[in-house]
Motif scaffolding. Structure first.
Motif, PDB file in Angstrom:
ATOM      1  N   UNK A   1       0.855  -1.183   0.000  1.00 13.18           N
ATOM      2  CA  UNK A   1       0.000   0.000   0.000  1.00 13.18           C
ATOM      3  C   UNK A   1       0.890   1.231   0.000  1.00 13.18           C
ATOM      4  N   UNK A   2       0.317   2.352  -0.437  1.00  8.77           N
ATOM      5  CA  UNK A   2       1.079   3.597  -0.533  1.00  8.77           C
ATOM      6  C   UNK A   2       0.348   4.692   0.222  1.00  8.77           C
ATOM      7  N   UNK A   3       1.079   5.375   1.080  1.00  8.00           N
ATOM      8  CA  UNK A   3       0.567   6.556   1.768  1.00  8.00           C
ATOM      9  C   UNK A   3       1.324   7.765   1.241  1.00  8.00           C
ATOM     10  N   UNK A   4       0.598   8.739   0.724  1.00  2.40           N
ATOM     11  CA  UNK A   4       1.189  10.003   0.278  1.00  2.40           C
ATOM     12  C   UNK A   4       1.365  10.860   1.529  1.00  2.40           C
ATOM     13  N   UNK A   5       2.577  10.886   2.059  1.00  7.71           N
ATOM     14  CA  UNK A   5       2.821  11.595   3.319  1.00  7.71           C
ATOM     15  C   UNK A   5       2.777  13.110   3.159  1.00  7.71           C
ATOM     16  N   UNK A   6       2.793  13.617   1.923  1.00  8.74           N
ATOM     17  CA  UNK A   6       2.720  15.066   1.730  1.00  8.74           C
ATOM     18  C   UNK A   6       1.315  15.592   2.013  1.00  8.74           C
ATOM     19  N   UNK A   7       0.321  14.731   1.945  1.00  8.08           N
ATOM     20  CA  UNK A   7      -1.056  15.132   2.246  1.00  8.08           C
ATOM     21  C   UNK A   7      -1.699  14.253   3.310  1.00  8.08           C
ATOM     22  N   UNK A   8      -0.969  13.230   3.760  1.00  9.12           N
ATOM     23  CA  UNK A   8      -1.493  12.351   4.798  1.00  9.12           C
ATOM     24  C   UNK A   8      -2.663  11.501   4.345  1.00  9.12           C
ATOM     25  N   UNK A   9      -2.646  11.084   3.070  1.00  6.53           N
ATOM     26  CA  UNK A   9      -3.746  10.292   2.519  1.00  6.53           C
ATOM     27  C   UNK A   9      -3.196   9.140   1.658  1.00  6.53           C
ATOM     28  N   UNK A  10      -4.032   8.123   1.450  1.00  3.88           N
ATOM     29  CA  UNK A  10      -3.609   7.041   0.550  1.00  3.88           C
ATOM     30  C   UNK A  10      -3.370   7.566  -0.860  1.00  3.88           C
ATOM     31  N   UNK A  11      -2.449   6.945  -1.567  1.00  2.13           N
ATOM     32  CA  UNK A  11      -2.158   7.300  -2.955  1.00  2.13           C
ATOM     33  C   UNK A  11      -2.939   6.351  -3.857  1.00  2.13           C
ATOM     34  N   UNK A  12      -4.025   6.854  -4.409  1.00  2.00           N
ATOM     35  CA  UNK A  12      -4.899   6.047  -5.261  1.00  2.00           C
ATOM     36  C   UNK A  12      -4.443   6.099  -6.716  1.00  2.00           C
ATOM     37  N   UNK A  13      -4.543   4.968  -7.397  1.00  5.09           N
ATOM     38  CA  UNK A  13      -4.307   4.915  -8.838  1.00  5.09           C
ATOM     39  C   UNK A  13      -2.856   4.820  -9.259  1.00  5.09           C
ATOM     40  N   UNK A  14      -1.962   4.452  -8.359  1.00  7.46           N
ATOM     41  CA  UNK A  14      -0.553   4.291  -8.732  1.00  7.46           C
ATOM     42  C   UNK A  14      -0.362   2.928  -9.385  1.00  7.46           C
ATOM     43  N   UNK A  15       0.107   2.932 -10.624  1.00 14.20           N
ATOM     44  CA  UNK A  15       0.367   1.683 -11.342  1.00 14.20           C
ATOM     45  C   UNK A  15       1.646   1.045 -10.808  1.00 14.20           C
TER      46      UNK A  15
END
Length: 137
Positions: free
Chosen positions: A14-28
């Motif tokens: 899983x990926x967490x976008x720490x720049x916004x504190x949210x999951x990173x959706x749609x990453x291939x």
């Protein structure tokens, strides 16, 4: 090694976008495998992260797999962010206000060793200027 044991060797991420504190959706991402340090990589699966930033549908690893590589295409993710989201992210960190591209690291490749019969959860903590990875549970 039995095929039952090989089927139980699996990978999730899983990926967490720490720049916004949210999951990173749609990453291939693609999953590649090899059997031995000198063997060639073989593509084994591909997917995209879901709304929760998770990728749960990667195939079980083939018998004899000793190494796995996850290749994340993160540049497209950062380029697709709406300007308001990028502005919010920049306000949350001491980062340059202008970027040459959507991400300093356009791709992230994670390579790790595996043993038969285990599950490997490999989270990626991501921001436009860096990333961190670890073995999760």
């Amino acid at each position: 090694m039995s095929s039952e044991t090989a089927a139980s060797t699996s990978v999730s991420t899983h990926i967490l976008d720490t720049s916004v504190g949210r999951p990173a959706e749609g990453v291939a991402l693609t999953l590649s495998v090899r059997s031995g340090s000198d063997a060639d990589w073989t593509a084994h699966g591909a997917s995209k992260t879901d709304a929760d930033g998770r990728c749960k549908d990667l195939p079980a690893l083939p018998e004899g797999t000793t190494h796995v590589r996850l290749d994340f295409e993160v540049e497209a993710y950062f380029c697709s962010k709406e300007p308001s989201t990028n502005k919010q992210a920049e306000e949350q960190q001491d980062a340059p206000r202008v970027r040459d591209s959507g991400a300093f690291f356009p791709e992230v490749a994670i390579t790790f060793a595996v043993k038969p019969g285990e599950h490997y959860h490999v989270p990626l903590l991501l921001n436009p200027f860096g990333y961190s990875v670890y073995r999760g549970s």
